[in-house]
Design a protein around this motif. Structure first.
Motif, mmCIF file in Angstrom:
data_model
loop_
_atom_site.group_PDB
_atom_site.id
_atom_site.type_symbol
_atom_site.label_atom_id
_atom_site.label_comp_id
_atom_site.label_asym_id
_atom_site.label_seq_id
_atom_site.Cartn_x
_atom_site.Cartn_y
_atom_site.Cartn_z
ATOM 1 N N THR A 232 19.506 23.571 10.604
ATOM 2 C CA THR A 232 20.658 22.123 11.670
ATOM 3 C C THR A 232 18.702 21.304 12.145
ATOM 4 O O THR A 232 17.548 22.063 12.200
ATOM 5 N N LYS A 233 19.764 19.546 11.650
ATOM 6 C CA LYS A 233 18.081 19.512 13.206
ATOM 7 C C LYS A 233 17.899 19.885 14.328
ATOM 8 O O LYS A 233 16.524 19.739 14.349
ATOM 9 N N GLU A 234 18.828 20.495 14.965
ATOM 10 C CA GLU A 234 18.225 20.919 15.997
ATOM 11 C C GLU A 234 17.302 22.530 16.154
ATOM 12 O O GLU A 234 16.021 22.592 16.819
ATOM 13 N N GLU A 235 17.629 22.952 14.909
ATOM 14 C CA GLU A 235 15.988 24.036 14.663
ATOM 15 C C GLU A 235 15.060 23.512 14.064
ATOM 16 O O GLU A 235 13.786 23.985 14.395
ATOM 17 N N ARG A 236 15.439 22.215 12.908
ATOM 18 C CA ARG A 236 13.955 21.793 12.342
ATOM 19 C C ARG A 236 13.339 20.907 13.588
ATOM 20 O O ARG A 236 11.463 21.315 13.706
ATOM 21 N N ALA A 237 13.576 20.613 14.574
ATOM 22 C CA ALA A 237 13.161 20.316 15.755
ATOM 23 C C ALA A 237 12.374 21.200 16.973
ATOM 24 O O ALA A 237 11.043 20.612 17.386
ATOM 25 N N ASN A 238 13.673 22.642 17.419
ATOM 26 C CA ASN A 238 12.857 23.431 17.853
ATOM 27 C C ASN A 238 12.810 24.479 17.464
ATOM 28 O O ASN A 238 13.307 25.489 17.622
ATOM 29 N N PRO A 239 11.502 25.102 16.497
ATOM 30 C CA PRO A 239 11.832 26.599 15.424
ATOM 31 C C PRO A 239 11.816 27.994 16.320
ATOM 32 O O PRO A 239 12.368 28.750 16.112
ATOM 33 N N SER A 240 11.744 27.019 18.275
ATOM 34 C CA SER A 240 11.348 28.098 19.224
ATOM 35 C C SER A 240 13.215 28.701 19.048
ATOM 36 O O SER A 240 13.778 30.318 19.781
ATOM 37 N N VAL A 241 14.127 28.279 18.905
ATOM 38 C CA VAL A 241 15.967 28.237 18.582
ATOM 39 C C VAL A 241 16.008 29.684 18.136
ATOM 40 O O VAL A 241 17.227 30.150 18.004
ATOM 41 N N MET A 242 15.407 29.848 16.948
ATOM 42 C CA MET A 242 15.352 30.284 15.761
ATOM 43 C C MET A 242 14.967 32.135 16.029
ATOM 44 O O MET A 242 14.533 33.171 15.998
ATOM 45 N N ASN A 243 16.789 32.264 15.918
ATOM 46 C CA ASN A 243 16.567 34.756 16.388
ATOM 47 C C ASN A 243 16.994 34.784 15.555
ATOM 48 O O ASN A 243 17.055 34.220 13.966
ATOM 49 N N ALA A 244 17.893 36.245 15.724
ATOM 50 C CA ALA A 244 17.992 36.898 14.574
ATOM 51 C C ALA A 244 18.982 36.715 13.525
ATOM 52 O O ALA A 244 18.540 36.326 12.416
ATOM 53 N N SER A 245 19.525 36.036 14.115
ATOM 54 C CA SER A 245 21.020 35.318 12.906
ATOM 55 C C SER A 245 21.244 34.624 12.186
ATOM 56 O O SER A 245 21.297 33.876 11.571
ATOM 57 N N ARG A 246 20.414 33.056 13.021
ATOM 58 C CA ARG A 246 20.155 32.187 12.296
ATOM 59 C C ARG A 246 19.265 31.847 11.182
ATOM 60 O O ARG A 246 18.898 31.490 10.232
ATOM 61 N N ARG A 247 18.217 32.867 11.652
ATOM 62 C CA ARG A 247 17.367 33.387 10.291
ATOM 63 C C ARG A 247 17.906 34.286 9.028
ATOM 64 O O ARG A 247 17.920 33.498 7.988
ATOM 65 N N ARG A 248 19.320 34.074 9.341
ATOM 66 C CA ARG A 248 19.772 35.789 8.368
ATOM 67 C C ARG A 248 20.698 34.377 7.934
ATOM 68 O O ARG A 248 20.755 34.456 6.263
ATOM 69 N N ARG A 249 21.551 33.861 8.341
ATOM 70 C CA ARG A 249 22.058 32.382 7.989
ATOM 71 C C ARG A 249 21.113 31.368 7.352
ATOM 72 O O ARG A 249 20.991 31.400 5.813
ATOM 73 N N VAL A 250 19.473 31.179 7.679
ATOM 74 C CA VAL A 250 18.898 30.355 6.815
ATOM 75 C C VAL A 250 18.321 30.904 5.308
ATOM 76 O O VAL A 250 19.104 30.501 4.551
ATOM 77 N N ALA A 251 18.662 32.101 5.340
ATOM 78 C CA ALA A 251 17.440 33.109 4.032
ATOM 79 C C ALA A 251 18.907 33.158 2.827
ATOM 80 O O ALA A 251 18.668 33.271 1.470
ATOM 81 N N LEU A 252 20.141 32.915 3.362
ATOM 82 C CA LEU A 252 21.393 33.017 3.058
ATOM 83 C C LEU A 252 21.285 32.033 2.514
ATOM 84 O O LEU A 252 21.804 31.503 0.901
ATOM 85 N N GLY A 253 21.503 31.074 3.148
ATOM 86 C CA GLY A 253 21.964 29.447 2.851
ATOM 87 C C GLY A 253 20.801 29.147 1.890
ATOM 88 O O GLY A 253 21.056 28.038 0.641
ATOM 89 N N SER A 254 19.261 29.820 1.863
ATOM 90 C CA SER A 254 18.450 29.275 0.922
ATOM 91 C C SER A 254 17.745 29.709 -0.688
ATOM 92 O O SER A 254 17.681 29.990 -0.835
ATOM 93 N N GLY A 255 18.978 31.111 0.011
ATOM 94 C CA GLY A 255 18.861 31.915 -1.502
ATOM 95 C C GLY A 255 17.508 32.903 -1.300
ATOM 96 O O GLY A 255 17.278 33.209 -2.511
ATOM 97 N N VAL A 256 16.715 32.965 -0.514
ATOM 98 C CA VAL A 256 15.490 33.980 -0.251
ATOM 99 C C VAL A 256 15.530 35.311 0.991
ATOM 100 O O VAL A 256 16.805 35.058 1.424
ATOM 101 N N THR A 257 14.782 35.563 1.178
ATOM 102 C CA THR A 257 15.034 36.739 1.808
ATOM 103 C C THR A 257 14.257 36.881 3.035
ATOM 104 O O THR A 257 13.541 35.391 3.864
ATOM 105 N N VAL A 258 15.238 37.271 4.567
ATOM 106 C CA VAL A 258 15.000 37.004 6.176
ATOM 107 C C VAL A 258 13.115 36.570 5.867
ATOM 108 O O VAL A 258 12.718 36.336 6.865
ATOM 109 N N ARG A 259 12.160 38.211 5.134
ATOM 110 C CA ARG A 259 11.056 38.025 5.461
ATOM 111 C C ARG A 259 10.256 37.126 5.205
ATOM 112 O O ARG A 259 9.700 36.039 5.820
ATOM 113 N N GLU A 260 10.769 36.021 3.650
ATOM 114 C CA GLU A 260 9.938 34.839 3.169
ATOM 115 C C GLU A 260 10.973 33.611 4.220
ATOM 116 O O GLU A 260 9.820 32.854 4.930
#
Length: 478
Positions: free
Chosen positions: A382-410
Motif C-alpha cells: 500500500t502507499k502507507e507501507e511504501r512510505a513507512n516500511p516499519s509498519v510491515m508486520n508478519a501478516s502484511r508481509r504474507r499478504r505482499v508475498a501472496l500478491g506478488s507471487g513470491v515467498t515471504v523470505r524474498e
C-alpha cells in the motif's frame, strides 16, 4: 565483452605489476603469455608478432629500467600499444560541407546491417541531425518491412520504391527525397550476400558512382573473428571503405576482429553495436576499450551513460530526500530502475577501476528476474507501507508475498536490503568513508540485489572461495 582476452592478458601481466625490478627474462616470459593470449583471441598472426615485438622492444628499454615501478610501466606500454593497434583515437563520421551527408552501409548477410542502420540513425538524431533511411535491399525477404518497422520505432522516415525497383535507382531517388525533406543525413541500407560475389560488388560500385557517399561503412559481426577481417579486406579492395561498424561486440569474448580490423585494412572502427535493443550505436574509443581489456575500468563511458540516463532534477530531489531521511520504497524502486537503464550490472561494475579484478566479481551472475520480483513486491504494498516500511508486520508481509507471487523470505530480503541501503546512504551523506567490504555491499545495494543469492552470486570479499575464516586463537596464559 572480450572477457576471454581480458582475463588472459591480465593474468599474463599480473606477475609483473608487483615486481620492484624486472629482468629481461621476466619480460620474455610475460610477452610469451601475451602472444598466446592474442593468438587464442583469434588475432592475426602477423599482427600479434608486430605487437609483441614493439612491446618487447620498449619493455627492455630505458623507459622501464629507469622507472620507479617497472612492472606498472610495462602494463602502461601494453595499454598504449593496444590503443595504437585499434586506431589510437576515436574517429567520427565525416560530415558533408553541403547536406545531405551520404552514408552507405555494406556487408554480408547476417552481419546486422538493417539494425545497424536504425541504430546509426538514432545516433544522428541524438545529436540533433535529421536522418533519412533508404531501404535498398530488394533481395532479402522482408528487409524493407524490417527497416520500416525500425524506422517507425525510432521516429525516422524510411524511403523505398518496393522490391521491384533497381537498388541503384532507389539510392538515387532517396538522395533527391532527402533534399526535398531537408534531411541532412542519408543512410542507405544495401543488400548483402551469404558470401562475397562479383554481382554484389558490381551493384555496390554502381551505387557508389550514382550517389557518391561521404562514408562507406562496412558492417561486420565481431563474433566471426578472423572471417570479419577477411571480409573487411575484400570490401576495402573494391570499394575503399572509410570505416567499420562492429556489431555484437558484447557477445565477443575473444576480440580478434576488434584488434585486427584496423591493422589489416587501415580502416578505423567508427562505431560498435552492443545488445539487441534499438539503442544508438556507441562511438568506438580505442583507449577506453584497451583500458577495459586490461582491467583498468572505463570511467568516462560510465559517466557518459549516467549523464544520458539520470535526470539531474530527480537526482537533486533524491539527494534531498536522503539528507532528510525521507527516502521511501518508491524512491528505492525508481533508483533501481535508473541503475538498470545503465545496462547489465556486471558490465557496469567492470567499468570501475580495480573492481574488475576483485575475486568477488569474477563469476558474477545477475538474474534479471530478481529485478522484476523486487518491482512486484514493492507494487503489492500500500502507499502507507511504501512510505513507512516499519509498519510491515508478519501478516502484511504474507499478504505482499501472496500478491506478488513470491515467498515471504524474498519480501523480508527486499525490506532488509532497503534498510541496508538507507544506512549506507546515511553514512555517505554524513561524510563517513566506506571500507572495501562495505563498498562492495554498496554496489550490490545500488543494484537492489543484496542477499538474493540466486540472482547475484558474489562470494564474500576478503574470504577465498571455499575457505573458512581463521579460527579465533585463545590467549596464552603467562
Amino acid at each position: 565483452m572480450l572477457e576471454g582476452l581480458s582475463n588472459s592478458l591480465q593474468k599474463a601481466l599480473s606477475k609483473l605489476r608487483a615486481k620492484g625490478k624486472l629482468a629481461e627474462e621476466d619480460v620474455q616470459t610475460a610477452m610469451r603469455e601475451v602472444r598466446l593470449a592474442l593468438l587464442a583471441a583469434d588475432v592475426n598472426v602477423k599482427v600479434v608478432k608486430q605487437f609483441v615485438d614493439r612491446v618487447r622492444e620498449r619493455a627492455v628499454g630505458q623507459e622501464v629500467q629507469q622507472s620507479l615501478t617497472p612492472g606498472q610501466q610495462v602494463v602502461k606500454i601494453v595499454y598504449e600499444e593496444l590503443t595504437d593497434l585499434m586506431g589510437g583515437a576515436e574517429e567520427r563520421v565525416r560530415m558533408a560541407a553541403k547536406p545531405p551527408t551520404v552514408v552507405l552501409l555494406v556487408g554480408l548477410q547476417g552481419a546486422g546491417k538493417t539494425t545497424a542502420a536504425a541504430k546509426l540513425a538514432l545516433s544522428f538524431r541524438k545529436h540533433q541531425h535529421r536522418p533519412l533511411l533508404v531501404a535498398a535491399d530488394v533481395y532479402r525477404p522482408a528487409a524493407i518491412q524490417q527497416l520500416q518497422v525500425l524506422g517507425k520505432q525510432i521516429d525516422v522516415p524510411v524511403f523505398t520504391l518496393g522490391t521491384d525497383a533497381n537498388p541503384v535507382e532507389i539510392a538515387r531517388q532517396g538522395r533527391e527525397e532527402a533534399i526535398r525533406q531537408g534531411a541532412d543525413v542519408l543512410i542507405i541500407d544495401t543488400a548483402g550476400r551469404l558470401h562475397i560475389d562479383e554481382q554484389l560488388m558490381d551493384e555496390l560500385s554502381d551505387m557508389k558512382a550514382a550517389v557518391p557517399p561521404d562514408e562507406i561503412l562496412l558492417v561486420v559481426d565481431a563474433m566471426t573473428g578472423q572471417d570479419a577481417v577477411h571480409v573487411a579486406e575484400s570490401f576495402h579492395q573494391r570499394l575503399q571503405i572509410t570505416g567499420v561498424i562492429l556489431t555484437k561486440l558484447d557477445g565477443d569474448t575473444r576480440g580478434g576482429a576488434a584488434l585486427t580490423v584496423r591493422a589489416a585494412t587501415g580502416c578505423p572502427i567508427k562505431f560498435v553495436g552492443l545488445g539487441e535493443k534499438i539503442e544508438p550505436l556507441e562511438v568506438f574509443h580505442p583507449d577506453r576499450l584497451a583500458s577495459r581489456i586490461l582491467g583498468m575500468g572505463d570511467v568516462l563511458s560510465l559517466i557518459e551513460k549516467a549523464q544520458e540516463t539520470f535526470d539531474l532534477e530527480k537526482a537533486k530531489e533524491m539527494e534531498q530526500k536522503l539528507r532528510t531521511a525521507q527516502f521511501t520504497l518508491d524512491d528505492f524502486r525508481e533508483q533501481l530502475q535508473q541503475v538498470r537503464n545503465l545496462g547489465p550490472l556486471d558490465q557496469i561494475l567492470k567499468m570501475l577501476p580495480g573492481v574488475g579484478r576483485l575475486k568477488a566479481l569474477e563469476n558474477i551472475q545477475v538474474d534479471e528476474k530478481k529485478f522484476l520480483h523486487i518491482d512486484a513486491i514493492i507494487s503489492s504494498m500500500t502507499k502507507e507501507e511504501r512510505a513507512n516500511p516499519s509498519v510491515m508486520n508478519a501478516s502484511r508481509r504474507r499478504r505482499v508475498a501472496l500478491g506478488s507471487g513470491v515467498t515471504v523470505r524474498e519480501v523480508n530480503q527486499v525490506l532488509n536490503q532497503f534498510e541496508q541501503m538507507q544506512q549506507m546512504m546515511k553514512r555517505l551523506t554524513g561524510g563517513k568513508k566506506l571500507g572495501r567490504r562495505n563498498a562492495l555491499a554498496a554496489l550490490k545495494s545500488l543494484g537492489g540485489l543484496g542477499d538474493l543469492s540466486s540472482g547475484l552470486n558474489v562470494p564474500q570479499v576478503g574470504t577465498p572461495t571455499g575457505a573458512s575464516r581463521r579460527p579465533h586463537r585463545k590467549k596464552k596464559k603467562h
